[in-house]
Design a protein around this motif. Structure first.
Motif, mmCIF file in Angstrom:
data_model
loop_
_atom_site.group_PDB
_atom_site.id
_atom_site.type_symbol
_atom_site.label_atom_id
_atom_site.label_comp_id
_atom_site.label_asym_id
_atom_site.label_seq_id
_atom_site.Cartn_x
_atom_site.Cartn_y
_atom_site.Cartn_z
ATOM 1 N N ARG A 213 0.825 -1.220 -0.028
ATOM 2 C CA ARG A 213 -0.083 0.084 0.022
ATOM 3 C C ARG A 213 0.950 1.285 0.215
ATOM 4 O O ARG A 213 0.616 2.242 -0.649
ATOM 5 C CB ARG A 213 -0.871 -0.114 1.331
ATOM 6 N N ALA A 217 1.066 4.287 -2.814
ATOM 7 C CA ALA A 217 1.017 5.638 -2.310
ATOM 8 C C ALA A 217 2.018 6.523 -3.045
ATOM 9 O O ALA A 217 1.793 7.728 -3.583
ATOM 10 C CB ALA A 217 0.628 5.666 -1.014
ATOM 11 N N THR A 311 -2.473 8.700 5.503
ATOM 12 C CA THR A 311 -2.612 7.111 5.633
ATOM 13 C C THR A 311 -2.198 6.921 3.854
ATOM 14 O O THR A 311 -2.281 7.925 3.096
ATOM 15 C CB THR A 311 -4.004 6.547 5.499
ATOM 16 N N ASP A 313 -3.840 5.618 1.639
ATOM 17 C CA ASP A 313 -4.994 6.044 0.805
ATOM 18 C C ASP A 313 -5.162 7.426 0.696
ATOM 19 O O ASP A 313 -6.044 7.840 -0.393
ATOM 20 C CB ASP A 313 -6.339 5.092 1.362
ATOM 21 N N THR A 314 -4.744 8.218 1.617
ATOM 22 C CA THR A 314 -5.165 9.759 1.480
ATOM 23 C C THR A 314 -3.726 10.563 1.051
ATOM 24 O O THR A 314 -3.983 11.693 0.635
ATOM 25 C CB THR A 314 -5.554 10.048 2.911
ATOM 26 N N ASP A 317 -4.143 12.594 -2.132
ATOM 27 C CA ASP A 317 -4.897 13.942 -1.980
ATOM 28 C C ASP A 317 -4.466 14.806 -1.423
ATOM 29 O O ASP A 317 -4.676 16.005 -1.786
ATOM 30 C CB ASP A 317 -6.228 13.339 -1.451
#
Length: 353
Positions: A213, A217, A311, A313-314, A317
């Protein structure tokens, strides 16, 4: 006696050593050898103007138990031979807790520089080290007000606690005009706008699923901006095998010295990290910092500074938010991060001695 052992200790110890020397205090500097690679240790002594250690115990690497046991054995011999009036320990590395344990068993007073920081995450070895060291220390030097609150909640006598500011920032401010990352920029071929990344925590690089992950990223970050990543020895093989460096805008370097690394950071557009100290340095340098962790023991870098927890995942952004200016970033420097923490610590130590 100052006990250091790993890269994060050295910029914290340097201003305390200098301030005590001005006061004529007899000092010994012990390096446990926890970090023994030249780029993780020797270059820091040179960059920071630290004196050569009076003793290098050369313990090297190993599991937490093996390494800490070797340090305790060597430090016990050292403390018995030298009988210091006070042992000063720094931060949250294994050298720190080893020295605090040995000092307590021998009845030697101990002072902890950077006391009271808490992530409340017991999966972090550093959290165990912090809590144990604080419990055993006679003097607790806090870098931020929240650290005093944690210590008070744990029942620490207020007379043992001292809010002194951050000695690592003393070092940053003293050496800032010498920061220079130009060699790395030229060698790697970085454009004017780039990001810096650092990764080494076991929770990020040791678990295969977490690493997958994380790599995804970071590759997404590199889609947006060139990223330079000084590779910590403990994660080098895993990161290389992950394919991270196959991305054309992801650039790996060897570990860098203090002046080169902060020279890179100061000129960067943003930093992605899982380190504790870099959250503090970027706060003072005014560089947006995206911390890949679920928690931080340095919340003042969020309430006052440039830090944000993210994270995998973020992350992308948040990178977009920094690059397009829509992510609000703080610009306050925390109280007493003014370059005089070493002097405050030295004054208290002299009074106690």
């Amino acid at each position: 006696m100052h006990v250091t052992g790993a890269r994060p200790n050295f910029p914290k110890a340097a201003p305390v050593l200098a301030a005590l020397e001005k006061r004529g205090v007899r000092q010994l500097l012990v390096h446990t050898g926890q970090h023994y690679d030249a780029n993780m240790s020797e270059v820091f002594f040179r960059d920071l103007g630290l004196p050569a250690p009076d003793l290098n115990l050369g313990v090297g690497s190993g599991s937490h138990a093996v390494q800490t046991a070797a340090m305790m054995t060597a430090l016990e011999e050292t403390f018995l031979a030298e009988r210091p009036d006070l042992v000063l320990v720094y931060g949250d590395v294994n050298s720190t807790v080893a020295a605090a344990l040995v000092a307590a068993k021998l009845g030697i007073r101990c002072a902890h520089v950077e006391a009271g920081l808490r992530s409340f995450d017991w999966s972090m070895p550093e959290e165990v080290n912090r809590v144990v060291t604080d419990r055993l220390s006679d003097l607790l030097f806090a870098t931020s007000a929240d650290a005093l609150v944690h210590l008070a909640r744990e029942g620490v006598d207020p007379d043992r606690m001292h809010f002194v500011g951050n000695p690592m920032i003393d070092t940053l401010l003293r050496l800032r005009d010498r920061f220079d990352g130009s060699r790395v920029v030229a060698e790697v071929g970085l454009p004017d706008e780039y990001a810096v990344a650092t990764l080494h925590r076991p929770g990020n690089v040791d678990d295969p699923a977490a690493l997958d992950r994380l790599v995804a990223a970071l590759r997404a970050t590199a889609d947006r901006i060139d990223v330079v990543l000084p590779v910590h020895p403990r994660g080098r093989e895993r990161l290389a095998a992950s394919g991270l460096f196959d991305h054309p805008r992801m650039h790996a370097t060897e570990p860098l010295g203090y002046l080169e690394f902060l020279g890179l950071v100061e000129k960067s557009r943003l930093v992605v990290t899982d380190s504790g100290g870099i959250q503090e340095e970027t706060t003072v340098l005014g560089v947006p910092c995206l911390t890949l962790r679920p928690n931080t023991e340095r919340p003042v870098t969020i309430t006052h500074g440039t830090n944000r927890l993210v994270t995998p995942d973020t992350l992308a952004d948040h990178v977009d938010g920094v690059l397009d200016g829509t992510l609000a970033i703080g610009d306050q420097v925390p109280p007493l991060w003014d370059g005089a923490a070493g002097e405050r610590i030295a004054g208290i130590v002299v009074d106690q001695l």
